[in-house]
Write an enzyme that holds these catalytic residues in place. Structure first.
Site, PDB file in Angstrom:
ATOM      1  N   THR A   1       1.007  13.086  11.635  1.00  0.00           N
ATOM      2  CA  THR A   1       1.840  11.897  11.851  1.00  0.00           C
ATOM      3  C   THR A   1       2.840  12.120  12.982  1.00  0.00           C
TER       4      THR A   1
ATOM      5  N   GLY B   1       5.559  18.484   6.181  1.00  0.00           N
ATOM      6  CA  GLY B   1       6.319  19.256   5.201  1.00  0.00           C
ATOM      7  C   GLY B   1       6.373  20.721   5.592  1.00  0.00           C
TER       8      GLY B   1
ATOM      9  N   GLU C   1      -0.298  10.416   2.867  1.00  0.00           N
ATOM     10  CA  GLU C   1      -1.752  10.574   2.738  1.00  0.00           C
ATOM     11  C   GLU C   1      -2.471   9.247   2.794  1.00  0.00           C
TER      12      GLU C   1
HETATM   13  C1  LIG Z   1       2.656  13.918  -7.033  1.00  0.00           C
HETATM   14  C2  LIG Z   1       2.165  14.942  -6.040  1.00  0.00           C
HETATM   15  C3  LIG Z   1       0.777  14.646  -5.635  1.00  0.00           C
HETATM   16  C4  LIG Z   1      -0.019  15.409  -4.856  1.00  0.00           C
HETATM   17  C5  LIG Z   1       0.348  16.706  -4.331  1.00  0.00           C
HETATM   18  C6  LIG Z   1      -0.851  17.384  -3.774  1.00  0.00           C
HETATM   19  C7  LIG Z   1      -0.871  17.796  -2.533  1.00  0.00           C
HETATM   20  C8  LIG Z   1       0.292  17.631  -1.644  1.00  0.00           C
HETATM   21  C9  LIG Z   1      -0.098  17.802  -0.236  1.00  0.00           C
HETATM   22  C10 LIG Z   1       0.175  16.881   0.703  1.00  0.00           C
HETATM   23  C11 LIG Z   1       1.034  15.719   0.427  1.00  0.00           C
HETATM   24  C12 LIG Z   1       2.306  15.858   1.178  1.00  0.00           C
HETATM   25  C13 LIG Z   1       2.410  15.417   2.418  1.00  0.00           C
HETATM   26  C14 LIG Z   1       1.603  14.346   3.033  1.00  0.00           C
HETATM   27  C15 LIG Z   1       0.814  14.596   4.119  1.00  0.00           C
HETATM   28  C16 LIG Z   1       0.334  13.480   4.933  1.00  0.00           C
HETATM   29  O1  LIG Z   1       0.687  12.345   4.760  1.00  0.00           O
HETATM   30  S1  LIG Z   1      -0.807  13.928   6.126  1.00  0.00           S
HETATM   31  C17 LIG Z   1      -1.060  12.480   7.057  1.00  0.00           C
HETATM   32  C18 LIG Z   1      -1.856  11.447   6.294  1.00  0.00           C
HETATM   33  N1  LIG Z   1      -2.173  10.357   7.150  1.00  0.00           N
HETATM   34  C19 LIG Z   1      -3.080   9.423   6.847  1.00  0.00           C
HETATM   35  O2  LIG Z   1      -3.625   9.373   5.763  1.00  0.00           O
HETATM   36  C20 LIG Z   1      -3.379   8.433   7.945  1.00  0.00           C
HETATM   37  C21 LIG Z   1      -3.986   7.166   7.396  1.00  0.00           C
HETATM   38  N2  LIG Z   1      -4.832   6.545   8.402  1.00  0.00           N
HETATM   39  C22 LIG Z   1      -6.192   6.739   8.418  1.00  0.00           C
HETATM   40  O3  LIG Z   1      -6.752   7.398   7.574  1.00  0.00           O
HETATM   41  C23 LIG Z   1      -6.976   6.041   9.512  1.00  0.00           C
HETATM   42  O4  LIG Z   1      -6.194   5.775  10.590  1.00  0.00           O
HETATM   43  C24 LIG Z   1      -7.567   4.705   8.988  1.00  0.00           C
HETATM   44  C25 LIG Z   1      -6.530   3.977   8.205  1.00  0.00           C
HETATM   45  C26 LIG Z   1      -8.706   5.089   8.108  1.00  0.00           C
HETATM   46  C27 LIG Z   1      -7.989   3.812  10.104  1.00  0.00           C
HETATM   47  O5  LIG Z   1      -8.856   4.504  10.904  1.00  0.00           O
HETATM   48  P1  LIG Z   1      -9.176   3.925  12.368  1.00  0.00           P
HETATM   49  O6  LIG Z   1      -8.253   2.819  12.710  1.00  0.00           O
HETATM   50  O7  LIG Z   1      -9.300   5.060  13.259  1.00  0.00           O
HETATM   51  O8  LIG Z   1     -10.560   3.315  12.291  1.00  0.00           O
HETATM   52  P2  LIG Z   1     -11.310   2.396  11.343  1.00  0.00           P
HETATM   53  O9  LIG Z   1     -12.075   1.530  12.251  1.00  0.00           O
HETATM   54  O10 LIG Z   1     -10.441   1.735  10.334  1.00  0.00           O
HETATM   55  O11 LIG Z   1     -12.224   3.462  10.636  1.00  0.00           O
HETATM   56  C28 LIG Z   1     -13.198   4.114  11.460  1.00  0.00           C
HETATM   57  C29 LIG Z   1     -14.347   4.527  10.617  1.00  0.00           C
HETATM   58  O12 LIG Z   1     -13.993   5.790  10.038  1.00  0.00           O
HETATM   59  C30 LIG Z   1     -14.101   5.701   8.633  1.00  0.00           C
HETATM   60  N3  LIG Z   1     -13.087   6.565   8.090  1.00  0.00           N
HETATM   61  C31 LIG Z   1     -11.759   6.472   8.311  1.00  0.00           C
HETATM   62  N4  LIG Z   1     -11.123   7.456   7.624  1.00  0.00           N
HETATM   63  C32 LIG Z   1     -12.079   8.188   7.006  1.00  0.00           C
HETATM   64  C33 LIG Z   1     -12.045   9.352   6.160  1.00  0.00           C
HETATM   65  N5  LIG Z   1     -10.881   9.931   5.801  1.00  0.00           N
HETATM   66  N6  LIG Z   1     -13.209   9.836   5.701  1.00  0.00           N
HETATM   67  C34 LIG Z   1     -14.363   9.227   6.045  1.00  0.00           C
HETATM   68  N7  LIG Z   1     -14.490   8.114   6.830  1.00  0.00           N
HETATM   69  C35 LIG Z   1     -13.332   7.621   7.307  1.00  0.00           C
HETATM   70  C36 LIG Z   1     -13.891   4.261   8.317  1.00  0.00           C
HETATM   71  O13 LIG Z   1     -14.462   3.953   7.053  1.00  0.00           O
HETATM   72  C37 LIG Z   1     -14.632   3.597   9.458  1.00  0.00           C
HETATM   73  O14 LIG Z   1     -16.010   3.692   9.198  1.00  0.00           O
HETATM   74  P3  LIG Z   1     -16.936   2.424   9.516  1.00  0.00           P
HETATM   75  O15 LIG Z   1     -16.438   1.334   8.609  1.00  0.00           O
HETATM   76  O16 LIG Z   1     -18.316   2.908   9.193  1.00  0.00           O
HETATM   77  O17 LIG Z   1     -16.704   2.101  10.967  1.00  0.00           O
HETATM   78  C1  FAD Z   2       7.369  12.256   1.740  1.00  0.00           C
HETATM   79  C2  FAD Z   2       6.405  12.188   2.896  1.00  0.00           C
HETATM   80  C3  FAD Z   2       5.762  13.337   3.316  1.00  0.00           C
HETATM   81  C4  FAD Z   2       4.907  13.292   4.403  1.00  0.00           C
HETATM   82  N1  FAD Z   2       4.311  14.450   4.830  1.00  0.00           N
HETATM   83  C5  FAD Z   2       3.507  14.413   5.919  1.00  0.00           C
HETATM   84  C6  FAD Z   2       2.900  15.614   6.399  1.00  0.00           C
HETATM   85  O1  FAD Z   2       3.111  16.691   5.835  1.00  0.00           O
HETATM   86  N2  FAD Z   2       2.098  15.551   7.488  1.00  0.00           N
HETATM   87  C7  FAD Z   2       1.848  14.365   8.135  1.00  0.00           C
HETATM   88  O2  FAD Z   2       1.108  14.356   9.112  1.00  0.00           O
HETATM   89  N3  FAD Z   2       2.389  13.193   7.684  1.00  0.00           N
HETATM   90  C8  FAD Z   2       3.207  13.207   6.605  1.00  0.00           C
HETATM   91  N4  FAD Z   2       3.768  12.038   6.151  1.00  0.00           N
HETATM   92  C9  FAD Z   2       3.580  10.802   6.912  1.00  0.00           C
HETATM   93  C10 FAD Z   2       2.649   9.835   6.207  1.00  0.00           C
HETATM   94  O3  FAD Z   2       1.332  10.268   6.281  1.00  0.00           O
HETATM   95  C11 FAD Z   2       2.825   8.449   6.882  1.00  0.00           C
HETATM   96  O4  FAD Z   2       4.129   8.001   6.591  1.00  0.00           O
HETATM   97  C12 FAD Z   2       1.808   7.456   6.329  1.00  0.00           C
HETATM   98  O5  FAD Z   2       0.522   7.791   6.827  1.00  0.00           O
HETATM   99  C13 FAD Z   2       2.137   6.010   6.729  1.00  0.00           C
HETATM  100  O6  FAD Z   2       2.227   5.886   8.135  1.00  0.00           O
HETATM  101  P1  FAD Z   2       3.570   5.284   8.773  1.00  0.00           P
HETATM  102  O7  FAD Z   2       4.712   5.977   8.172  1.00  0.00           O
HETATM  103  O8  FAD Z   2       3.392   5.291  10.250  1.00  0.00           O
HETATM  104  O9  FAD Z   2       3.615   3.780   8.250  1.00  0.00           O
HETATM  105  P2  FAD Z   2       2.917   2.521   8.988  1.00  0.00           P
HETATM  106  O10 FAD Z   2       1.459   2.743   9.131  1.00  0.00           O
HETATM  107  O11 FAD Z   2       3.707   2.189  10.176  1.00  0.00           O
HETATM  108  O12 FAD Z   2       3.123   1.421   7.822  1.00  0.00           O
HETATM  109  C14 FAD Z   2       4.238   0.525   7.838  1.00  0.00           C
HETATM  110  C15 FAD Z   2       3.749  -0.822   7.315  1.00  0.00           C
HETATM  111  O13 FAD Z   2       2.753  -1.322   8.210  1.00  0.00           O
HETATM  112  C16 FAD Z   2       1.603  -1.721   7.472  1.00  0.00           C
HETATM  113  N5  FAD Z   2       0.386  -1.487   8.259  1.00  0.00           N
HETATM  114  C17 FAD Z   2       0.118  -0.456   9.091  1.00  0.00           C
HETATM  115  N6  FAD Z   2      -1.116  -0.555   9.612  1.00  0.00           N
HETATM  116  C18 FAD Z   2      -1.656  -1.691   9.098  1.00  0.00           C
HETATM  117  C19 FAD Z   2      -2.919  -2.345   9.210  1.00  0.00           C
HETATM  118  N7  FAD Z   2      -3.887  -1.858  10.006  1.00  0.00           N
HETATM  119  N8  FAD Z   2      -3.123  -3.480   8.501  1.00  0.00           N
HETATM  120  C20 FAD Z   2      -2.165  -3.965   7.686  1.00  0.00           C
HETATM  121  N9  FAD Z   2      -0.935  -3.404   7.532  1.00  0.00           N
HETATM  122  C21 FAD Z   2      -0.694  -2.285   8.226  1.00  0.00           C
HETATM  123  C22 FAD Z   2       1.597  -0.816   6.246  1.00  0.00           C
HETATM  124  O14 FAD Z   2       0.863  -1.425   5.180  1.00  0.00           O
HETATM  125  C23 FAD Z   2       3.088  -0.709   5.919  1.00  0.00           C
HETATM  126  O15 FAD Z   2       3.460  -1.814   5.107  1.00  0.00           O
HETATM  127  C24 FAD Z   2       4.654  12.062   5.057  1.00  0.00           C
HETATM  128  C25 FAD Z   2       5.281  10.897   4.625  1.00  0.00           C
HETATM  129  C26 FAD Z   2       6.158  10.946   3.547  1.00  0.00           C
HETATM  130  C27 FAD Z   2       6.833   9.693   3.084  1.00  0.00           C
END
Ligand SMILES: CC/C=C\C/C=C\C/C=C\C/C=C\C=C\C(=O)SCCNC(=O)CCNC(=O)[C@H](O)C(C)(C)COP(=O)(O)OP(=O)(O)OC[C@H]1O[C@@H](n2cnc3c(N)ncnc32)[C@H](O)[C@@H]1OP(=O)(O)O
Ligand code: FAD
Length: 644
Positions: free
Chosen positions: A150, A189, A432
């Site tokens: 991110t 994190g 996530e």
């Molecule tokens: C209570 C405690 C609980 C749990 C603790 C356990 C562990 C803790 C550890 C970690 C948690 C702490 C920190 C958090 C870390 C993070 O947040 S890391 C960052 C996470 N970020 C995201 O998840 C980003 C979200 N966005 C996306 O995944 C993608 O951008 C998208 C939303 C999927 C959109 O993709 P994009 O715009 O590029 O393209 P699309 O056209 O929508 O999709 C393209 C095609 O790809 C397929 N696709 C997309 N993602 C996936 C995937 N992950 N796997 C497989 N396929 C995927 C999608 O279906 C499309 O396919 P098509 O339809 O055939 O074209």
């Molecule tokens: C406690 C915490 C720990 C985290 N740890 C990590 C980490 O270790 N590593 C890491 O890489 N990231 C981490 N993240 C980041 C996290 O993965 C992002 O915050 C998350 O993926 C959401 O992206 P964003 O914050 O840019 O929100 P945005 O995507 O900007 O979302 C904001 C609003 O826009 C809307 N929106 C966005 N896109 C669309 C769409 N295509 N269609 C409709 N609505 C849309 C959403 O629904 C939401 O309401 C962490 C976040 C938190 C809160």
């Protein structure tokens, strides 16, 4: 020293349960060995005095809280390593086990991301040679990592990430750079002060061509001095709603060079001369996120079970009000409104735990297929991981809040542990994969499935019912199986409604992207209903499956909880069930009628919706009352806190 005397009300409640607690504990732990391992680790932890706070963490400074969390994280990891060396059967590094151990300390661990994403990414995306070099060091915490994807400007839209990794064939290095402020990594994190390595997700450039986002393993701090390396800007992002000791940070690169071999090359590669070798699928880069989403379902259940246990115990010991003059104040557990708040939290913790186990098995099967080069199941698993992560984290977080509120003022105390649990589960709704974004990802899959269903194409298991519902309507009889069919009918109806909505907007002149956006609220709803149907069906089937090998008394109680869950959600979604129309035959049949649909014969629909509704609501009230009656006759079962 005064010995804590167990509350008499609690003892009396515990004397009343109608089933073997140890049997339930084993069921929750996945078997006797699971219970034995968990208790062994808990026994190790409980006797370590450094893990118990002299001063409430809320009274500590941010620095003290962080140092306290680091100290506890080190102790827990050392305990785990020692346990792994002694009992190889306890797979301590299976991520969900790791989360369980790290969460034994109240503070979120600064090494959560190391274990939750850095290690799994090496497992999932590093080549065999790279695993040889990095995996053991990571497992033994000789290097401490995080997952830096991110950015300040992008969290959801991964294709929009701005950090660049440009290959320089003259030195066989990648040059990492943060071209803008919005390209700074933000959130990872452990990044603030803890991690000395990280997985960096960046746009890969070679020979002046962009190949999209790829993962790189990058050392960011000196292994001896722990100071940031030249070209690295890194620090803490500041206070948050919760997760105060997760040590979330920011990271910027100024033309920072890493060796070519630090690109994770299990899937795609860049050769020495800069040639790019494509992966079997670009989507494999997203693999770690799918794994963590799968884990979150089980971990959301675990956090909810903690909250439900606190609320159930408090409800047994708290006495309040005097419905009958002169009578003792009753336990608040006797109020049906209190049961209505707490019992669904207990039921949901079981529903999500069992669904999480089912999803983990599906994910394990997929990873085996991927190793064989078979990607067939990837789209369905991605859709499942997205909606189940979204719904489980949202349900868990809202029910944790409901449990807090059920404990009145004492639920608002930090010492209740609700604020910590709430902060952890609130984060999971966003990280996530943000809630709405995840449901829209599942909707993408459902729209494709609907088109295939209309063409009579055989669908993947979790959407196969779309073909049958699109042709023959199921009969309605008042059983859990029929309620599940009802959820299938509702899901099909919502999918159809959303697909019709997209078509309507396209016919009115919008392009597909605008039509999708105009119908996106219906698309989210369709995903929610599809996901609810999966949880209802999985919970019910898992209980039926396990009931055959458990004692009758326990089977009865778990069956009641699964019926409560089904009934609760029929009531919560009664509006969607109202849209289910019956055809006036001897046997009532389901046909979904969208309010937007011009085909609704309203007098018939109203008549039979009233009929079906009365049957549904009657069935629901009966089963809720049955459950309540069962519990109300003070056969309530106190879950052993260790068994939740
Ligand atoms: C209570 C405690 C609980 C749990 C603790 C356990 C562990 C803790 C550890 C970690 C948690 C702490 C920190 C958090 C870390 C993070 O947040 S890391 C960052 C996470 N970020 C995201 O998840 C980003 C979200 N966005 C996306 O995944 C993608 O951008 C998208 C939303 C999927 C959109 O993709 P994009 O715009 O590029 O393209 P699309 O056209 O929508 O999709 C393209 C095609 O790809 C397929 N696709 C997309 N993602 C996936 C995937 N992950 N796997 C497989 N396929 C995927 C999608 O279906 C499309 O396919 P098509 O339809 O055939 O074209
Ligand atoms: C406690 C915490 C720990 C985290 N740890 C990590 C980490 O270790 N590593 C890491 O890489 N990231 C981490 N993240 C980041 C996290 O993965 C992002 O915050 C998350 O993926 C959401 O992206 P964003 O914050 O840019 O929100 P945005 O995507 O900007 O979302 C904001 C609003 O826009 C809307 N929106 C966005 N896109 C669309 C769409 N295509 N269609 C409709 N609505 C849309 C959403 O629904 C939401 O309401 C962490 C976040 C938190 C809160």
């Amino acid at each position: 020293m005064a010995v804590n005397k167990v509350n008499e009300d609690l003892l009396r409640e515990r004397a009343r349960y109608t089933f073997n607690i140890e049997e339930l504990t084993n069921f929750i732990d996945g078997g006797e060995e699971g219970t034995r391992n968990r208790r062994e680790v808990e026994d190790m932890v409980i006797h370590v005095k450094e893990l118990h706070d002299e001063v409430p963490e809320d009274y500590l400074s941010h620095k003290e809280r962080y140092e306290n969390a680091v100290k506890k994280g080190c102790i827990l990891i050392d305990l785990l390593k020692e346990h792994v060396l002694r009992h190889s059967s306890f797979d301590a590094y299976k991520p969900s086990n790791m989360y369980r151990v790290l969460s034994m300390a109240k503070e979120v661990s600064p090494v959560l991301l190391h274990m939750g994403m850095f290690v799994p990414t090496i497992f999932g995306q590093a080549s065999a040679e790279q695993q040889e070099e990095w995996l053991h060091k990571a497992l033994m915490l000789e290097i401490i990592g995080t997952y830096a994807q991110t950015e300040l400007g992008h969290g959801t839209f991964l294709r929009g990430l701005e950090t660049t990794a440009t290959y320089d064939p003259s030195t066989e290095e990648f040059v990492l750079h943060s071209p803008t402020l919005t390209s700074y990594k933000w959130w990872p994190g452990g990044l603030g002060q803890t991690a000395n390595h990280c997985i960096v997700v960046a746009q890969l450039y070679s020979r002046e061509k962009c190949y999209g986002v790829h993962a790189f393993l990058v050392q960011i701090r000196d292994s001896e001095t722990h100071m940031p390396l030249p070209g690295i800007k890194v620090g803490d992002i500041g206070p948050k709603l919760g997760f105060q000791t997760a040590n979330n940070g920011f990271l910027g690169f100024d033309h920072f060079r890493i060796p070519r071999k630090n690109m994770l090359m299990r899937n795609a590669q860049v050769l020495k001369d800069g040639r790019y070798v494509k992966s079997k699928s670009d989507k494999l880069t997203y693999g770690t996120m799918m794994l963590v989403r799968v884990m979150i379902v089980s971990d959301a259940a675990y956090e909810l079970s903690r909250a439900a246990t606190i609320a159930a115990r408090y409800s047994a010991v708290r006495r309040q009000s005097m419905p009958r003059p002169g009578q003792p104040e009753p336990q608040i557990l006797d109020y049906v409104t209190q049961q209505h708040k707490v019992f669904i939290a207990i039921a949901t913790s079981h529903a999500l735990r069992l669904t999480g186990g089912w999803l983990w098995d599906a994910y394990s099967s997929l990873t085996h297929d991927l190793d064989q080069g078979n990607l067939d199941q990837l789209p369905e698993l991605h859709a499942l991981a997205c909606c189940l992560k979204a719904i489980s984290s949202r349900d868990s977080n809202s029910l944790v809040e409901q449990c807090r509120m059920s404990c009145g003022g004492h639920g608002y105390m930090s010492s209740s542990n609700f604020p910590t649990i709430y902060g952890a589960t609130a984060a999971t709704v966003t990280y996530e994969g943000e809630y709405t974004v995840m449901l829209l990802q599942t909707a993408r899959y459902l729209m494709k499935a609907w088109k295939e269903a209309l063409g009579g194409i055989v669908l993947t298991p979790t959407v196969a019912y779309m073909v049958t519902y699109n042709k023959a309507k199921p009969a309605w009889v008042n059983t859990p199986e029929a309620i599940i069919q009802g959820f299938h009918a509702v899901a099909v109806g919502k999918v159809k409604e959303a697909a019709d909505g997209i078509e309507y907007h396209q016919n009115s002149g919008k392009d597909y992207e605008d039509a999708w956006n105009a119908a996106s609220v219906m698309l989210v709803k369709a995903s929610e209903c599809y996901c609810r149907a999966i949880i209802c069906e999985t919970f019910w089937k898992e209980i039926q499956k396990h009931s055959r090998s458990m004692s009758r008394n326990l089977a009865v109680v778990l069956q009641q909880l699964s019926e409560l869950y089904l009934s609760y959600w029929v009531l919560e979604r009664s509006g969607d069930f109202f849209q289910v129309r019956t055809v006036p035959l001897t046997r009532t049949k389901f046909e979904f009628v969208s309010f937007a649909s011009p085909k609704c014969h309203c007098q018939m629909c109203t008549g039979f919706v009233a009929h079906i509704t009365s049957v549904v609501v009657l069935a629901v009230q009966v089963s809720i009352q049955n459950l309540t009656l069962t519990f109300c006759t003070r056969k309530r079962n106190e879950f052993d806190i260790g068994s939740c």
